[in-house]
Scaffold this motif. Structure first.
Motif, PDB file in Angstrom:
ATOM      1  N   ALA A 146       3.317   0.236   4.202  1.00  0.00           N
ATOM      2  CA  ALA A 146       2.665   0.237   2.897  1.00  0.00           C
ATOM      3  C   ALA A 146       1.374  -0.578   2.913  1.00  0.00           C
ATOM      4  O   ALA A 146       0.413  -0.250   2.211  1.00  0.00           O
ATOM      5  N   ALA A 147       1.338  -1.631   3.724  1.00  0.00           N
ATOM      6  CA  ALA A 147       0.169  -2.512   3.798  1.00  0.00           C
ATOM      7  C   ALA A 147      -0.792  -2.123   4.929  1.00  0.00           C
ATOM      8  O   ALA A 147      -1.782  -2.814   5.154  1.00  0.00           O
ATOM      9  N   ASN A 148      -0.488  -1.048   5.650  1.00  0.00           N
ATOM     10  CA  ASN A 148      -1.280  -0.655   6.837  1.00  0.00           C
ATOM     11  C   ASN A 148      -1.414  -1.820   7.818  1.00  0.00           C
ATOM     12  O   ASN A 148      -2.481  -2.072   8.373  1.00  0.00           O
ATOM     13  N   ASP A 149      -0.311  -2.525   8.017  1.00  0.00           N
ATOM     14  CA  ASP A 149      -0.282  -3.700   8.875  1.00  0.00           C
ATOM     15  C   ASP A 149       0.457  -3.354  10.173  1.00  0.00           C
ATOM     16  O   ASP A 149       1.690  -3.411  10.239  1.00  0.00           O
ATOM     17  N   LEU A 150      -0.309  -2.997  11.219  1.00  0.00           N
ATOM     18  CA  LEU A 150       0.290  -2.604  12.500  1.00  0.00           C
ATOM     19  C   LEU A 150       1.106  -3.724  13.120  1.00  0.00           C
ATOM     20  O   LEU A 150       2.135  -3.464  13.746  1.00  0.00           O
ATOM     21  N   ASP A 151       0.644  -4.962  12.977  1.00  0.00           N
ATOM     22  CA  ASP A 151       1.416  -6.076  13.533  1.00  0.00           C
ATOM     23  C   ASP A 151       2.805  -6.127  12.904  1.00  0.00           C
ATOM     24  O   ASP A 151       3.810  -6.278  13.605  1.00  0.00           O
ATOM     25  N   GLU A 152       2.859  -5.999  11.586  1.00  0.00           N
ATOM     26  CA  GLU A 152       4.151  -6.047  10.882  1.00  0.00           C
ATOM     27  C   GLU A 152       5.032  -4.859  11.279  1.00  0.00           C
ATOM     28  O   GLU A 152       6.230  -5.021  11.498  1.00  0.00           O
ATOM     29  N   VAL A 153       4.440  -3.683  11.384  1.00  0.00           N
ATOM     30  CA  VAL A 153       5.203  -2.487  11.744  1.00  0.00           C
ATOM     31  C   VAL A 153       5.844  -2.651  13.120  1.00  0.00           C
ATOM     32  O   VAL A 153       7.052  -2.486  13.279  1.00  0.00           O
ATOM     33  N   PHE A 154       5.044  -3.009  14.121  1.00  0.00           N
ATOM     34  CA  PHE A 154       5.587  -3.072  15.480  1.00  0.00           C
ATOM     35  C   PHE A 154       6.428  -4.332  15.728  1.00  0.00           C
ATOM     36  O   PHE A 154       7.383  -4.285  16.503  1.00  0.00           O
ATOM     37  N   ARG A 208      11.153  -4.322   6.572  1.00  0.00           N
ATOM     38  CA  ARG A 208       9.830  -4.846   6.930  1.00  0.00           C
ATOM     39  C   ARG A 208       8.948  -3.775   7.561  1.00  0.00           C
ATOM     40  O   ARG A 208       7.714  -3.860   7.442  1.00  0.00           O
ATOM     41  N   ILE A 209       9.540  -2.800   8.209  1.00  0.00           N
ATOM     42  CA  ILE A 209       8.736  -1.669   8.704  1.00  0.00           C
ATOM     43  C   ILE A 209       8.078  -0.988   7.515  1.00  0.00           C
ATOM     44  O   ILE A 209       6.877  -0.698   7.527  1.00  0.00           O
ATOM     45  N   ASN A 210       8.860  -0.738   6.489  1.00  0.00           N
ATOM     46  CA  ASN A 210       8.317  -0.090   5.288  1.00  0.00           C
ATOM     47  C   ASN A 210       7.238  -0.934   4.628  1.00  0.00           C
ATOM     48  O   ASN A 210       6.219  -0.408   4.170  1.00  0.00           O
ATOM     49  N   THR A 211       7.438  -2.245   4.599  1.00  0.00           N
ATOM     50  CA  THR A 211       6.426  -3.152   4.043  1.00  0.00           C
ATOM     51  C   THR A 211       5.136  -3.069   4.856  1.00  0.00           C
ATOM     52  O   THR A 211       4.036  -2.992   4.300  1.00  0.00           O
ATOM     53  N   GLY A 212       5.274  -3.084   6.165  1.00  0.00           N
ATOM     54  CA  GLY A 212       4.107  -2.983   7.044  1.00  0.00           C
ATOM     55  C   GLY A 212       3.380  -1.657   6.901  1.00  0.00           C
ATOM     56  O   GLY A 212       2.140  -1.612   6.895  1.00  0.00           O
TER      57      GLY A 212
END
Length: 175
Positions: A32-40, A26-30
């Protein structure tokens, strides 16, 4: 450690390893989508799963390290494994305490948080003004100048997964 006890622990470690791998994906998904919420969100969950693995293998603060030697040996985990480290998770989990400490100690009260960039991309005179950061080029997570490589955690999990899966499938009455 009695065999049934060990089997239950092995299955719980296996669950946490699966959660850690899902969080890494999911870090990688975030990213790829430039989604900081998903990354953190995913970094925090990865660190939590890693800390849960550490507690299973060594106990809280390593208090059960001796009695859990057989568990670690059963899945080939060395005492110097990246799985043992929980400091970065503590930074994320105890954010309230970190903010209070920062408020008292920061000279300029600059607050920079949730940075996704190579190390040094954001110039901060005082490292304690830089909270959560992630360098996707190194996979290092940073907090107040401390760094932890999450790829090392993923690698450690992937290294023990085959042994964990094999052990967890065994009945609790057969060595």
């Amino acid at each position: 450690m009695e065999l049934f006890h060990m089997r239950v622990m092995q299955r719980q470690v296996l669950d946490q390893c699966k959660y850690l791998i899902k969080a890494a994906e999911r870090i990688n998904t975030g990213l790829a989508a430039n989604d900081l919420d998903e990354v953190f969100f995913s970094i925090q969950n990865l660190l939590n799963a890693g800390a849960n693995i550490s507690k299973m293998l060594w106990g809280q603060l390593g208090k059960r390290a001796k009695e859990r030697e057989a568990l670690r040996a059963s899945v080939n985990v060395a005492d110097d494994s990246a799985l043992r480290e929980v400091t970065m998770r503590n930074n994320f989990e105890h954010m309230d305490e970190r903010i209070d400490r920062w408020w008292v100690n920061s000279k300029q009260h600059v607050h920079v948080d949730r940075v996704v960039a190579p190390k040094g991309a954001v110039a901060i005179p005082d490292p304690t003004d830089l909270f959560r950061e992630f360098d996707p080029t190194t996979t290092n997570v940073g907090f107040w100048g401390q760094e932890f490589n999450i790829q090392a955690l993923v690698d450690a999990v992937q290294a023990i997964l085959p042994a964990l899966e094999a052990e967890a499938k065994k009945p609790h009455w057969i060595q």
